[in-house]
Design a protein around this motif. Structure first.
Motif, mmCIF file in Angstrom:
data_model
loop_
_atom_site.group_PDB
_atom_site.id
_atom_site.type_symbol
_atom_site.label_atom_id
_atom_site.label_comp_id
_atom_site.label_asym_id
_atom_site.label_seq_id
_atom_site.Cartn_x
_atom_site.Cartn_y
_atom_site.Cartn_z
ATOM 1 N N UNK A 1 0.818 -1.213 0.000
ATOM 2 C CA UNK A 1 0.000 0.000 0.000
ATOM 3 C C UNK A 1 0.847 1.255 0.000
ATOM 4 N N UNK A 2 2.108 1.148 0.423
ATOM 5 C CA UNK A 2 2.991 2.309 0.347
ATOM 6 C C UNK A 2 3.125 2.784 -1.093
ATOM 7 N N UNK A 3 3.235 1.831 -2.015
ATOM 8 C CA UNK A 3 3.369 2.194 -3.427
ATOM 9 C C UNK A 3 2.082 2.781 -3.985
ATOM 10 N N UNK A 4 0.947 2.408 -3.386
ATOM 11 C CA UNK A 4 -0.336 2.944 -3.835
ATOM 12 C C UNK A 4 -0.566 4.369 -3.351
ATOM 13 N N UNK A 5 0.211 4.796 -2.342
ATOM 14 C CA UNK A 5 0.029 6.128 -1.752
ATOM 15 C C UNK A 5 1.178 7.070 -2.094
ATOM 16 N N UNK A 6 2.414 6.616 -1.868
ATOM 17 C CA UNK A 6 3.574 7.486 -2.075
ATOM 18 C C UNK A 6 3.716 7.856 -3.548
ATOM 19 N N UNK A 7 4.173 9.074 -3.799
ATOM 20 C CA UNK A 7 4.368 9.526 -5.174
ATOM 21 C C UNK A 7 3.082 9.867 -5.894
ATOM 22 N N UNK A 8 1.968 9.932 -5.164
ATOM 23 C CA UNK A 8 0.660 10.196 -5.775
ATOM 24 C C UNK A 8 -0.242 8.987 -5.648
ATOM 25 N N UNK A 9 -1.418 9.192 -5.091
ATOM 26 C CA UNK A 9 -2.330 8.069 -4.873
ATOM 27 C C UNK A 9 -2.865 7.522 -6.201
ATOM 28 N N UNK A 10 -3.395 6.309 -6.135
ATOM 29 C CA UNK A 10 -3.933 5.677 -7.342
ATOM 30 C C UNK A 10 -4.977 6.557 -8.026
ATOM 31 N N UNK A 11 -5.859 7.140 -7.245
ATOM 32 C CA UNK A 11 -6.945 7.940 -7.826
ATOM 33 C C UNK A 11 -6.413 9.200 -8.505
ATOM 34 N N UNK A 12 -5.467 9.868 -7.832
ATOM 35 C CA UNK A 12 -4.876 11.088 -8.400
ATOM 36 C C UNK A 12 -4.176 10.776 -9.722
ATOM 37 N N UNK A 13 -3.423 9.672 -9.745
ATOM 38 C CA UNK A 13 -2.654 9.339 -10.950
ATOM 39 C C UNK A 13 -3.545 8.826 -12.074
ATOM 40 N N UNK A 14 -4.595 8.108 -11.726
ATOM 41 C CA UNK A 14 -5.540 7.679 -12.764
ATOM 42 C C UNK A 14 -6.187 8.895 -13.413
ATOM 43 N N UNK A 15 -6.558 9.858 -12.586
ATOM 44 C CA UNK A 15 -7.160 11.089 -13.104
ATOM 45 C C UNK A 15 -6.164 11.863 -13.966
ATOM 46 N N UNK A 16 -4.898 11.918 -13.509
ATOM 47 C CA UNK A 16 -3.858 12.591 -14.290
ATOM 48 C C UNK A 16 -3.739 11.964 -15.668
ATOM 49 N N UNK A 17 -3.753 10.632 -15.721
ATOM 50 C CA UNK A 17 -3.612 9.949 -17.000
ATOM 51 C C UNK A 17 -4.710 10.299 -17.975
ATOM 52 N N UNK A 18 -5.932 10.351 -17.489
ATOM 53 C CA UNK A 18 -7.059 10.675 -18.365
ATOM 54 C C UNK A 18 -7.028 12.141 -18.764
ATOM 55 N N UNK A 19 -6.718 13.017 -17.799
ATOM 56 C CA UNK A 19 -6.680 14.454 -18.124
ATOM 57 C C UNK A 19 -5.602 14.751 -19.151
ATOM 58 N N UNK A 20 -4.440 14.104 -19.042
ATOM 59 C CA UNK A 20 -3.390 14.340 -20.024
ATOM 60 C C UNK A 20 -3.818 13.834 -21.403
ATOM 61 N N UNK A 21 -4.520 12.717 -21.432
ATOM 62 C CA UNK A 21 -5.000 12.190 -22.712
ATOM 63 C C UNK A 21 -5.987 13.156 -23.363
ATOM 64 N N UNK A 22 -6.849 13.765 -22.547
ATOM 65 C CA UNK A 22 -7.869 14.660 -23.094
ATOM 66 C C UNK A 22 -7.287 15.965 -23.615
ATOM 67 N N UNK A 23 -6.083 16.317 -23.136
ATOM 68 C CA UNK A 23 -5.454 17.535 -23.655
ATOM 69 C C UNK A 23 -5.188 17.420 -25.148
ATOM 70 N N UNK A 24 -4.902 16.203 -25.574
ATOM 71 C CA UNK A 24 -4.620 16.008 -26.996
ATOM 72 C C UNK A 24 -5.776 15.452 -27.781
ATOM 73 N N UNK A 25 -6.958 15.518 -27.185
ATOM 74 C CA UNK A 25 -8.131 14.959 -27.871
ATOM 75 C C UNK A 25 -8.459 15.791 -29.107
ATOM 76 N N UNK A 26 -8.540 15.186 -30.289
ATOM 77 C CA UNK A 26 -8.762 15.963 -31.530
ATOM 78 C C UNK A 26 -10.210 16.466 -31.633
ATOM 79 N N UNK A 27 -10.339 17.746 -31.864
ATOM 80 C CA UNK A 27 -11.682 18.325 -32.007
ATOM 81 C C UNK A 27 -12.423 17.766 -33.201
ATOM 82 N N UNK A 28 -11.662 17.306 -34.192
ATOM 83 C CA UNK A 28 -12.313 16.764 -35.395
ATOM 84 C C UNK A 28 -13.078 15.481 -35.114
ATOM 85 N N UNK A 29 -12.842 14.869 -33.936
ATOM 86 C CA UNK A 29 -13.547 13.636 -33.586
ATOM 87 C C UNK A 29 -14.855 13.903 -32.872
ATOM 88 N N UNK A 30 -15.185 15.149 -32.599
ATOM 89 C CA UNK A 30 -16.412 15.468 -31.878
ATOM 90 C C UNK A 30 -17.628 15.342 -32.805
#
Length: 511
Positions: A482-511
């Motif tokens: 559980x130390x690895x799940x908390x230290x360096x950023x919790x699982x939830x924070x990092x999962x959210x980071x991953x999705x938010x970074x992906x959405x930064x490059x989301x192409x508008x042409x796909x809307x």
């Protein structure tokens, strides 16, 4: 008693408490004087007196016990040869899935060449010989890493290689005769996973983890070249220690919520640092603290030396105090302005860029730890007899093992892919493109560790909750993952980071 060749009939005659012999893996052991000291009591030994106790022994123990008590062996059976493999320092484990694919002779990998093999072999010998024995002792007694081991690692340039690739390794010869200039992120992955094989989660962090996540920031961001070179030389030689002091009781992943302040003196020559930090790895024995502070117009990172006004107190956590986890208090500590990392009020860039490598290192370790648990479970299931059958013959157990293996192999493959991308990106490109993927991988690998730990404890039963004996690796992993799940950023924070970074490059042409 001299070593001798004996017959089974001769052994059978020694079947009383006053003369208690038995056979284990074709070797003969005289347990007469050991019976009263046996942790399981003398009755267990009396039950096997004069017999072949191989199956009974391996239903409860591993080969390491026989190595520990090798002096009790008095001979071998006539015409018979021991069958169990006795591992030597540096050996690969032949148990299926105990090693990643690239280390198994029957498989190939597009990533690795001879320099990776040489590094892995040299590090495994070093860890098996020097790190593992001390790690097990420190995990038990809670003491900090010895200066002797630190000096030994420094002499082999192992402190430097644990920071990852960079100019600090140029001109150095690393273990396995690897040149510092060729050391890359796949080498980095190897060293992180080999050091993890000490199987002691508290000591793992106590073994200079603070340096790994802080000296990198100094090398990358310290503006004053004199301060940078002096501190780097002190730390990489092992004479001084450094740690990262960001987290507070008030704020963890929410770095913007930190309350530690750094105020400039009127002459502009010093910062006066005041505040507290909590859960600081290695804080108890470090000489320098890479410290996140609020400054007049933002957030800054400052290197604070231990001295007047710096106080540290031990925090006891779920793993060993060998990690030196500390509560740190800064009381009006004067620090030269030359100790600033990066630009004043722009410290977020320092901290955020440092996170990628920290999280990468944590993934390397938790995936290797998960693999070791799989190895332990495969061994146990192949030796434990229940209801007249080996555990491995139970379909429900095989289903658990299948899930565990799948998690480990998937995470290792993703990790190697990330390392390959890091090798082909600049530092800036990594910060831009890999923060999200590394965050997602860390989040997923620690969720995998959760599943693996849960299944492993169920497989081992009560032994999986016991800090000694057959299940100690499982108990330690279950207590520490559980130390690895908390230290360096919790699982939830990092999962959210991953999705938010992906959405930064989301192409508008796909809307």
């Amino acid at each position: 008693m001299p070593h001798q060749t004996l017959t089974r009939a001769a052994v059978a005659e020694h079947n009383t408490p006053d003369s208690l012999w038995c056979i284990i893996d074709h070797r003969v052991y005289d347990l007469t004087d050991f019976a009263d000291a046996h942790p399981g009591g003398s009755v267990v030994l009396e039950q096997v007196a004069g017999t072949d106790a191989t199956e009974t022994f391996y239903n409860l123990h591993r080969q390491a016990i026989l190595q520990k008590y090798a002096s009790l062996s008095i001979g071998v059976l006539e015409g018979e040869t021991p069958e169990v493999i006795v591992p030597q320092p540096g050996d690969l484990c032949p148990v299926p899935y105990a090693e990643p694919l690239w280390l198994r002779p029957e498989f190939k990998s597009p990533y690795y060449n001879d320099s990776y093999w040489r590094l892995q072999k040299a590090l495994r010998v070093f860890v098996d010989t020097h790190v593992y024995p001390e790690a097990q002792e420190r995990e038990r007694d809670g003491k900090y890493i010895s200066q002797e081991l630190i000096d030994r690692m420094a002499a082999e340039n192992m402190l430097g290689l644990r920071l990852g690739p960079g100019k600090h390794l140029h001109g150095k010869i690393l273990p396995g005769d690897v040149r510092g200039e060729e050391f890359d992120y796949l080498h980095d992955l190897i060293q992180a996973q080999e050091f993890n094989r000490a199987n002691a989660r508290g000591f793992q962090d106590g073994n200079m983890a603070g340096m790994v996540i802080s000296l990198t920031a100094i090398l990358q961001w310290m503006g004053d070249e004199g301060v940078k070179q002096r501190v780097a030389e002190e730390v990489l030689s092992g004479r001084k220690k450094v740690c990262l002091a960001i987290t507070e009781a008030f704020a963890g992943s929410d770095v913007a919520g930190l309350r530690t302040t750094a105020t400039k003196t009127e002459d502009g020559k010093y910062y006066v640092v005041s505040g507290t930090k909590k859960w600081i790895t290695n804080g108890m024995f470090c000489d320098y603290f890479v410290t996140g502070c609020k400054t007049e117009k933002g957030f800054s990172v400052i290197l604070v030396p231990r001295g007047e006004g710096v106080d540290t107190r031990l925090i006891k956590t779920a793993y060993s105090t060998a990690a030196g986890t500390a509560f740190v208090e800064f009381k009006n500590v004067k620090v030269p302005v030359e100790n600033l990392l990066g630009e004043e009020h722009k410290g977020f860039a320092v901290i955020m860029s440092n996170f990628n490598h920290e999280r990468f290192m944590m993934v390397c370790a938790v995936v290797r730890g998960s693999r070791t648990v799989v190895e332990e479970c495969l061994k146990w299931c192949n030796q434990r007899i229940v209801f007249g059958k080996k555990l491995i013959e139970q379909p429900a157990i095989r289903q658990k093992l299948a899930r565990m293996i799948s998690h480990v192999e998937a995470n290792q493959a993703w990790l190697e892919q990330i390392a390959y991308q890091m090798n082909n990106m600049s530092y800036a490109q990594q910060a831009k493109s890999l923060g999200g993927p590394i965050g997602l991988l860390k989040s997923y690998s620690t969720r995998s560790a959760h599943e693996i730990a849960d299944d492993a404890v169920n497989i081992f039963g009560g032994r999986g909750l016991t800090q000694t004996g057959m299940g100690k690796v499982i108990e330690g992993f279950h207590r520490g993952y559980k130390f690895d799940a908390i230290l360096g950023g919790t699982e939830e924070i990092l999962a959210d980071l991953g999705v938010r970074q992906a959405m930064k490059g989301f192409p508008k042409s796909m809307l």
